[in-house]
Design an enzyme around this catalytic site. Structure first.
Site, PDB file in Angstrom:
ATOM      1  N   CYS A 193      -0.407  -8.302  13.508  1.00  0.00           N
ATOM      2  CA  CYS A 193       0.832  -8.304  12.718  1.00  0.00           C
ATOM      3  C   CYS A 193       2.072  -8.354  13.599  1.00  0.00           C
ATOM      4  O   CYS A 193       3.189  -8.525  13.097  1.00  0.00           O
ATOM      5  CB  CYS A 193       0.887  -7.061  11.838  1.00  0.00           C
ATOM      6  SG  CYS A 193      -0.654  -6.731  10.977  1.00  0.00           S
ATOM      7  N   CYS A 232       1.620  -0.014  -0.665  1.00  0.00           N
ATOM      8  CA  CYS A 232       1.043  -1.104   0.141  1.00  0.00           C
ATOM      9  C   CYS A 232       1.956  -2.325   0.181  1.00  0.00           C
ATOM     10  O   CYS A 232       2.589  -2.671  -0.818  1.00  0.00           O
ATOM     11  CB  CYS A 232      -0.272  -1.575  -0.478  1.00  0.00           C
ATOM     12  SG  CYS A 232      -1.501  -0.299  -0.717  1.00  0.00           S
ATOM     13  N   LYS A 289       6.843  -3.986   2.887  1.00  0.00           N
ATOM     14  CA  LYS A 289       6.428  -3.456   1.590  1.00  0.00           C
ATOM     15  C   LYS A 289       6.837  -4.369   0.432  1.00  0.00           C
ATOM     16  O   LYS A 289       6.039  -4.595  -0.481  1.00  0.00           O
ATOM     17  CB  LYS A 289       7.024  -2.047   1.407  1.00  0.00           C
ATOM     18  CG  LYS A 289       6.965  -1.496   0.014  1.00  0.00           C
ATOM     19  CD  LYS A 289       5.525  -1.257  -0.422  1.00  0.00           C
ATOM     20  CE  LYS A 289       5.342  -1.341  -1.915  1.00  0.00           C
ATOM     21  NZ  LYS A 289       5.164  -2.680  -2.455  1.00  0.00           N
ATOM     22  N   HIS A 316       4.500  -9.481   3.742  1.00  0.00           N
ATOM     23  CA  HIS A 316       3.948  -9.366   5.095  1.00  0.00           C
ATOM     24  C   HIS A 316       3.025 -10.541   5.414  1.00  0.00           C
ATOM     25  O   HIS A 316       1.796 -10.397   5.433  1.00  0.00           O
ATOM     26  CB  HIS A 316       3.212  -8.029   5.213  1.00  0.00           C
ATOM     27  CG  HIS A 316       2.647  -7.745   6.571  1.00  0.00           C
ATOM     28  ND1 HIS A 316       3.183  -8.262   7.738  1.00  0.00           N
ATOM     29  CD2 HIS A 316       1.575  -6.985   6.955  1.00  0.00           C
ATOM     30  CE1 HIS A 316       2.459  -7.842   8.779  1.00  0.00           C
ATOM     31  NE2 HIS A 316       1.485  -7.072   8.330  1.00  0.00           N
TER      32      HIS A 316
END
Ligand code: COA
Length: 384
Positions: free
Chosen positions: A83, A206, A328, A332
């Site tokens: 990430c 998430c 969030k 992402h």
């Protein structure tokens, strides 16, 4: 080292892309180069991140992007750091430009996973964890971050509302960001009523699976005598690593790589957390924002949650955190995330963040984590 700037940055809207990662990367890179007032021929190196390109049957995407930009002879490479891939690309670009090897570099991160269902996307992502001990035994990122959240809850007093405050803030900011995946506000009641995904994490704790692309142009000050935009002076570009396997870490109350990358960055910049006006931090789950703010040195351990609940980190609070909506709610798309944090700083510095402006834009920090913290980048940017 030469003074080095971010002179252009652009992003598409995160969520679902009709085009491939390669097509999107070429288009968004061109937009970043345009914003910089440069031309593709000014680029000396292209750093591409596309961690899950394999799901589109495409690797070695750099030459294809450069070909699309009309600069096939320019060197490129793919940078993968889970990430934190495109912030790792920025770090490499900074080193090349500041070191005088090239005058300008393109950093682009793109990810497309919307052609996969949740199970397949979860399985792809999980390969960034430790295979023998974690992935092979069924661990996924919601599960691993739930483990971190459980450890944190056993050590410090927490309430669901503390984590809810982070989710509500993220959605409020993303609702004002045209690049965001979720452009809708949520209430605390919605957060509290949302289903549990991996206890104690709920749906609104998430980040989602998002497609998305972000690009930035890095250049030496001396190569851009009349910048077309307000450049971001790169005051620090720091990377760090730590043990990936969670079972081997001394504690689970934070991410060691964030602590060491932050220490390096503040040392490089000759700054302290008190000097930072706003931040974009890696909030793949709400617990990650809590740990990030504490590990970066903005709050003592156990206090970032209550601070969120007190409104300290809202856009008009004392320390605005994730005015973009963060991972969030902005979304992402793994490889694009680090670059997109810099896009947010660029848009805030350049008056391009209408409706989500933060009050002070002198100095900003971006923080981008790979997986559960095996790698981490911290960048600090100031106005000239
Ligand atoms: C949380 C999660 C399991 C939800 O997946 P899902 O149950 O398959 O959800 P769906 O894609 O079917 O979406 C169902 C609804 O919830 C919404 N939604 C999905 N994920 C969401 C999230 N993270 N936050 C808010 N809303 C979400 C969808 O937009 C959809 O809304 P709609 O019904 O109004 O269209 C999935 O988003 C996830 O695993 N996220 C974490 C990704 C990750 O691990 N990233 C790496 C971090 S290190």
């Amino acid at each position: 080292m030469r003074e080095t700037w971010v002179v252009g940055a652009a992003s598409n809207r995160f969520g679902k892309m009709a085009e491939s990662a390669r097509e999107s990367a070429t288009r968004v890179a061109m937009a970043a180069i345009d914003r910089a007032g440069l031309e593709p021929k000014d680029i000396g190196y292209t750093y591409v991140s596309n961690a899950f390109g394999i799901s589109e049957h495409q690797a070695h995407v750099g030459p294809l992007i450069n070909g699309g930009l009309g600069i096939p002879d320019v060197p490129s490479c793919t940078i993968e750091s889970a990430c934190s891939s495109s912030s790792a690309g920025l770090h490499e670009a900074f080193a090349q430009v500041a070191g005088g090897f090239i005058d300008a570099a393109l950093v682009v991160g793109a990810e497309k996973l919307s052609h996969l269902d949740t199970l397949a996307a979860t399985s792809y992502f999980a390969i960034a964890a430790d295979y023998p001990f974690e992935t092979r035994n069924g661990a996924t990122f919601p599960g691993l971050y739930a483990t971190l959240a459980s450890a944190y809850q056993s050590a410090f007093r927490t309430t669901p509302e503390m984590f809810g405050a982070i989710a509500v803030k993220a959605h409020a900011n993303a609702a004002r960001n045209p690049h965001a995946h979720f452009q809708k506000e949520i209430s605390m009641a919605t957060y509290l009523a949302s289903p549990v995904i991996a206890s104690p994490l709920r749906l609104y704790d998430c980040c989602p699976f998002s497609d998305g692309t972000a690009a930035i142009v890095v250049a030496a000050k001396e190569a851009v005598p009349r910048p077309a935009t307000e450049p971001l002076v790169i005051r620090a570009s720091a990377r760090s690593g730590s043990i990936t396997e969670m079972q081997d870490r001394p504690d689970l109350l934070g991410l060691p790589a964030t602590r060491t990358a932050a220490a390096k960055a503040f040392r490089q910049a000759h700054l302290t957390p008190k000097d930072i006006d706003f931040l974009e931090v890696h909030d793949c789950f709400t617990i990650a924002e809590v740990m990030a703010l504490e590990d970066l040195g903005f709050f003592p351990k156990g206090t970032a949650g209550p601070a969120a609940q007190d409104g300290v980190t809202t856009r008009d609070g004392r320390l605005p955190v994730n005015p973009s909506g963060g991972l969030k709610a902005k979304g992402h798309p793994v490889s694009a995330t680090g670059a997109s944090q810099v896009v947010e700083v660029f848009e805030q510095f350049n008056g391009l963040a209408a409706g989500r402006e933060v009050p002070n834009t002198g100095t900003a920090l971006t923080h981008n984590v790979g997986a559960t913290g095996g790698s981490c980048s911290v960048h600090i940017f100031s106005r000239r």
